[in-house]
Scaffold this motif. Structure first.
Motif, PDB file in Angstrom:
ATOM      1  N   SER A 128       0.955  -1.382   0.018  1.00 43.91           N
ATOM      2  CA  SER A 128      -0.001   0.131  -0.216  1.00 43.91           C
ATOM      3  C   SER A 128       1.007   1.245  -0.011  1.00 43.91           C
ATOM      4  O   SER A 128       1.885   1.211   0.228  1.00 43.91           O
ATOM      5  CB  SER A 128      -0.949  -0.007   1.377  1.00 43.91           C
ATOM      6  OG  SER A 128       0.078   0.361   2.367  1.00 43.91           O
ATOM      7  N   PRO A 129       0.212   2.164  -0.260  1.00 45.73           N
ATOM      8  CA  PRO A 129       1.053   3.900  -0.302  1.00 45.73           C
ATOM      9  C   PRO A 129       1.421   4.281   1.234  1.00 45.73           C
ATOM     10  O   PRO A 129       1.682   5.406   1.291  1.00 45.73           O
ATOM     11  CB  PRO A 129       0.187   4.605  -1.112  1.00 45.73           C
ATOM     12  CG  PRO A 129      -1.331   3.996  -0.978  1.00 45.73           C
ATOM     13  CD  PRO A 129      -1.043   2.659  -0.846  1.00 45.73           C
ATOM     14  N   ILE A 130       1.226   3.453   2.151  1.00 50.67           N
ATOM     15  CA  ILE A 130       1.468   3.856   3.702  1.00 50.67           C
ATOM     16  C   ILE A 130       3.009   4.161   3.464  1.00 50.67           C
ATOM     17  O   ILE A 130       3.760   3.289   3.189  1.00 50.67           O
ATOM     18  CB  ILE A 130       1.157   2.725   4.704  1.00 50.67           C
ATOM     19  CG1 ILE A 130      -0.573   2.825   4.730  1.00 50.67           C
ATOM     20  CG2 ILE A 130       1.671   2.770   6.095  1.00 50.67           C
ATOM     21  CD1 ILE A 130      -0.864   1.466   5.611  1.00 50.67           C
ATOM     22  N   LEU A 131       3.396   5.172   4.212  1.00 50.46           N
ATOM     23  CA  LEU A 131       4.575   5.834   4.171  1.00 50.46           C
ATOM     24  C   LEU A 131       5.378   4.753   4.917  1.00 50.46           C
ATOM     25  O   LEU A 131       6.621   4.458   4.888  1.00 50.46           O
ATOM     26  CB  LEU A 131       4.891   7.190   4.541  1.00 50.46           C
ATOM     27  CG  LEU A 131       4.110   8.026   3.642  1.00 50.46           C
ATOM     28  CD1 LEU A 131       4.133   9.515   4.270  1.00 50.46           C
ATOM     29  CD2 LEU A 131       4.473   8.012   2.090  1.00 50.46           C
ATOM     30  N   THR A 159       0.992  -4.911  14.310  1.00 51.36           N
ATOM     31  CA  THR A 159       1.517  -3.600  14.697  1.00 51.36           C
ATOM     32  C   THR A 159       1.599  -2.670  13.074  1.00 51.36           C
ATOM     33  O   THR A 159       2.500  -3.385  12.416  1.00 51.36           O
ATOM     34  CB  THR A 159       2.635  -3.450  15.428  1.00 51.36           C
ATOM     35  OG1 THR A 159       2.616  -4.224  16.627  1.00 51.36           O
ATOM     36  CG2 THR A 159       2.816  -1.867  15.803  1.00 51.36           C
ATOM     37  N   VAL A 160       1.113  -1.766  13.127  1.00 47.76           N
ATOM     38  CA  VAL A 160       1.021  -0.997  11.691  1.00 47.76           C
ATOM     39  C   VAL A 160       1.801   0.451  12.028  1.00 47.76           C
ATOM     40  O   VAL A 160       1.396   1.070  12.976  1.00 47.76           O
ATOM     41  CB  VAL A 160      -0.092  -0.731  11.122  1.00 47.76           C
ATOM     42  CG1 VAL A 160       0.047   0.087   9.756  1.00 47.76           C
ATOM     43  CG2 VAL A 160      -0.713  -2.116  10.902  1.00 47.76           C
ATOM     44  N   ILE A 161       2.770   0.728  11.439  1.00 50.18           N
ATOM     45  CA  ILE A 161       3.525   2.312  11.614  1.00 50.18           C
ATOM     46  C   ILE A 161       2.813   3.259  10.627  1.00 50.18           C
ATOM     47  O   ILE A 161       2.868   2.968   9.202  1.00 50.18           O
ATOM     48  CB  ILE A 161       5.000   2.102  11.520  1.00 50.18           C
ATOM     49  CG1 ILE A 161       5.643   1.239  12.330  1.00 50.18           C
ATOM     50  CG2 ILE A 161       5.515   3.515  11.637  1.00 50.18           C
ATOM     51  CD1 ILE A 161       5.333   0.994  13.683  1.00 50.18           C
ATOM     52  N   LEU A 162       2.190   4.163  11.013  1.00 45.79           N
ATOM     53  CA  LEU A 162       1.672   5.335  10.288  1.00 45.79           C
ATOM     54  C   LEU A 162       2.083   6.530  10.547  1.00 45.79           C
ATOM     55  O   LEU A 162       2.323   6.913  11.834  1.00 45.79           O
ATOM     56  CB  LEU A 162       0.201   5.376  10.739  1.00 45.79           C
ATOM     57  CG  LEU A 162      -0.778   4.004  10.505  1.00 45.79           C
ATOM     58  CD1 LEU A 162      -2.203   4.309  10.834  1.00 45.79           C
ATOM     59  CD2 LEU A 162      -0.665   3.427   9.229  1.00 45.79           C
ATOM     60  N   PHE A 216      -4.187   6.737   7.730  1.00 45.65           N
ATOM     61  CA  PHE A 216      -5.065   5.976   8.417  1.00 45.65           C
ATOM     62  C   PHE A 216      -6.329   5.420   7.374  1.00 45.65           C
ATOM     63  O   PHE A 216      -6.879   4.566   7.449  1.00 45.65           O
ATOM     64  CB  PHE A 216      -5.614   7.200   9.262  1.00 45.65           C
ATOM     65  CG  PHE A 216      -4.947   7.490  10.533  1.00 45.65           C
ATOM     66  CD1 PHE A 216      -4.604   6.771  11.631  1.00 45.65           C
ATOM     67  CD2 PHE A 216      -4.315   8.722  10.690  1.00 45.65           C
ATOM     68  CE1 PHE A 216      -3.948   6.835  12.543  1.00 45.65           C
ATOM     69  CE2 PHE A 216      -3.591   9.278  11.674  1.00 45.65           C
ATOM     70  CZ  PHE A 216      -3.118   8.272  12.597  1.00 45.65           C
ATOM     71  N   ASN A 217      -6.509   6.504   6.488  1.00 45.17           N
ATOM     72  CA  ASN A 217      -7.570   5.980   5.294  1.00 45.17           C
ATOM     73  C   ASN A 217      -7.003   4.990   4.446  1.00 45.17           C
ATOM     74  O   ASN A 217      -7.951   4.050   4.250  1.00 45.17           O
ATOM     75  CB  ASN A 217      -7.701   7.223   4.339  1.00 45.17           C
ATOM     76  CG  ASN A 217      -8.321   8.375   4.999  1.00 45.17           C
ATOM     77  OD1 ASN A 217      -9.114   8.149   6.079  1.00 45.17           O
ATOM     78  ND2 ASN A 217      -7.947   9.784   4.369  1.00 45.17           N
ATOM     79  N   VAL A 218      -5.705   4.938   4.171  1.00 38.96           N
ATOM     80  CA  VAL A 218      -5.142   3.804   3.564  1.00 38.96           C
ATOM     81  C   VAL A 218      -5.308   2.469   4.269  1.00 38.96           C
ATOM     82  O   VAL A 218      -5.629   1.359   3.985  1.00 38.96           O
ATOM     83  CB  VAL A 218      -3.803   4.095   2.938  1.00 38.96           C
ATOM     84  CG1 VAL A 218      -3.131   2.839   2.372  1.00 38.96           C
ATOM     85  CG2 VAL A 218      -3.613   5.254   2.260  1.00 38.96           C
ATOM     86  N   LEU A 219      -5.050   2.558   5.491  1.00 35.84           N
ATOM     87  CA  LEU A 219      -5.204   1.269   6.562  1.00 35.84           C
ATOM     88  C   LEU A 219      -6.347   0.835   6.694  1.00 35.84           C
ATOM     89  O   LEU A 219      -6.716  -0.260   6.523  1.00 35.84           O
ATOM     90  CB  LEU A 219      -4.442   1.755   7.837  1.00 35.84           C
ATOM     91  CG  LEU A 219      -4.468   0.474   8.801  1.00 35.84           C
ATOM     92  CD1 LEU A 219      -3.939  -0.843   8.222  1.00 35.84           C
ATOM     93  CD2 LEU A 219      -4.067   0.749  10.164  1.00 35.84           C
ATOM     94  N   ALA A 220      -7.457   1.921   6.570  1.00 39.92           N
ATOM     95  CA  ALA A 220      -9.059   1.549   6.669  1.00 39.92           C
ATOM     96  C   ALA A 220      -9.158   0.674   5.419  1.00 39.92           C
ATOM     97  O   ALA A 220      -9.895  -0.243   5.595  1.00 39.92           O
ATOM     98  CB  ALA A 220      -9.668   2.742   6.923  1.00 39.92           C
ATOM     99  N   GLU A 221      -8.871   1.182   4.446  1.00 40.23           N
ATOM    100  CA  GLU A 221      -9.111   0.320   3.255  1.00 40.23           C
ATOM    101  C   GLU A 221      -8.625  -1.086   3.116  1.00 40.23           C
ATOM    102  O   GLU A 221      -9.115  -2.128   2.940  1.00 40.23           O
ATOM    103  CB  GLU A 221      -8.856   1.003   1.945  1.00 40.23           C
ATOM    104  CG  GLU A 221      -8.765   0.524   0.597  1.00 40.23           C
ATOM    105  CD  GLU A 221     -10.458   0.240   0.299  1.00 40.23           C
ATOM    106  OE1 GLU A 221     -10.528  -0.575  -0.655  1.00 40.23           O
ATOM    107  OE2 GLU A 221     -11.141   0.854   1.091  1.00 40.23           O
ATOM    108  N   CYS A 222      -7.236  -1.036   3.724  1.00 35.27           N
ATOM    109  CA  CYS A 222      -6.518  -2.577   3.496  1.00 35.27           C
ATOM    110  C   CYS A 222      -7.312  -3.408   4.569  1.00 35.27           C
ATOM    111  O   CYS A 222      -7.439  -4.541   4.135  1.00 35.27           O
ATOM    112  CB  CYS A 222      -5.138  -2.441   4.062  1.00 35.27           C
ATOM    113  SG  CYS A 222      -3.941  -1.633   3.228  1.00 35.27           S
TER     114      CYS A 222
END
Length: 137
Positions: free
Chosen positions: A15-18, A39-42, A48-54
């Motif tokens: 994903s495009p999560i940085l 554990t996800v590093i945002l 947050f929006n990208v993680l919600a979609e994942c």
């Protein structure tokens, strides 16, 4: 690791999560998984929006859902003044327990994480001291 958890980590990694660039390397840390803990590093508000979609895609594919009651987040750095609750989670601004280790911005975490080791070693030393052990046996 089950194929469902691999799917979630693959979704997040692609994903495009940085994520977080690790020091002295070009490696980027976006997700870490151990057993059923993820554990996800945002590092950006858009993450947050990208993680919600994942998570939405993962839930559709696996039938598993994020247990909001057992999940939490940790705001660090400039985000410690945030008062919102992204993803409907409980968010902390000081520290939280991650796989048995306290992580966060508190300066006393080293003491918190290692005090049990110091206490256990002191108990062993007290036991040895009470037995009048000599080099000869």
């Amino acid at each position: 690791m089950s194929s469902c958890r691999r799917l979630l980590s693959s979704l997040i990694r692609s994903s495009p999560i940085l994520g977080l660039t690790l020091p002295s390397t070009s490696d980027i840390l976006k997700v870490s998984q151990y057993a059923d803990d993820t554990t996800v590093i945002l590092t950006s508000s858009n993450d947050f929006n990208v993680l919600a979609e994942c998570l939405r895609i993962y839930q559709l594919g696996s039938g598993a859902r994020l247990n909001v009651a057992k999940s939490c987040g940790l705001f660090l750095g400039s985000w410690t003044s945030r008062t919102d609750s992204p993803l409907g989670l409980t968010w902390m601004c000081d520290n939280l327990c991650l796989l048995g280790i306290q992580v966060g911005s508190s300066t006393s975490l080293a003491t918190t994480n290692w005090q049990w080791v110091v206490d256990a070693m002191n108990a062993v030393f007290r036991l040895w001291n009470s037995r009048r052990i000599s080099y000869a046996g």
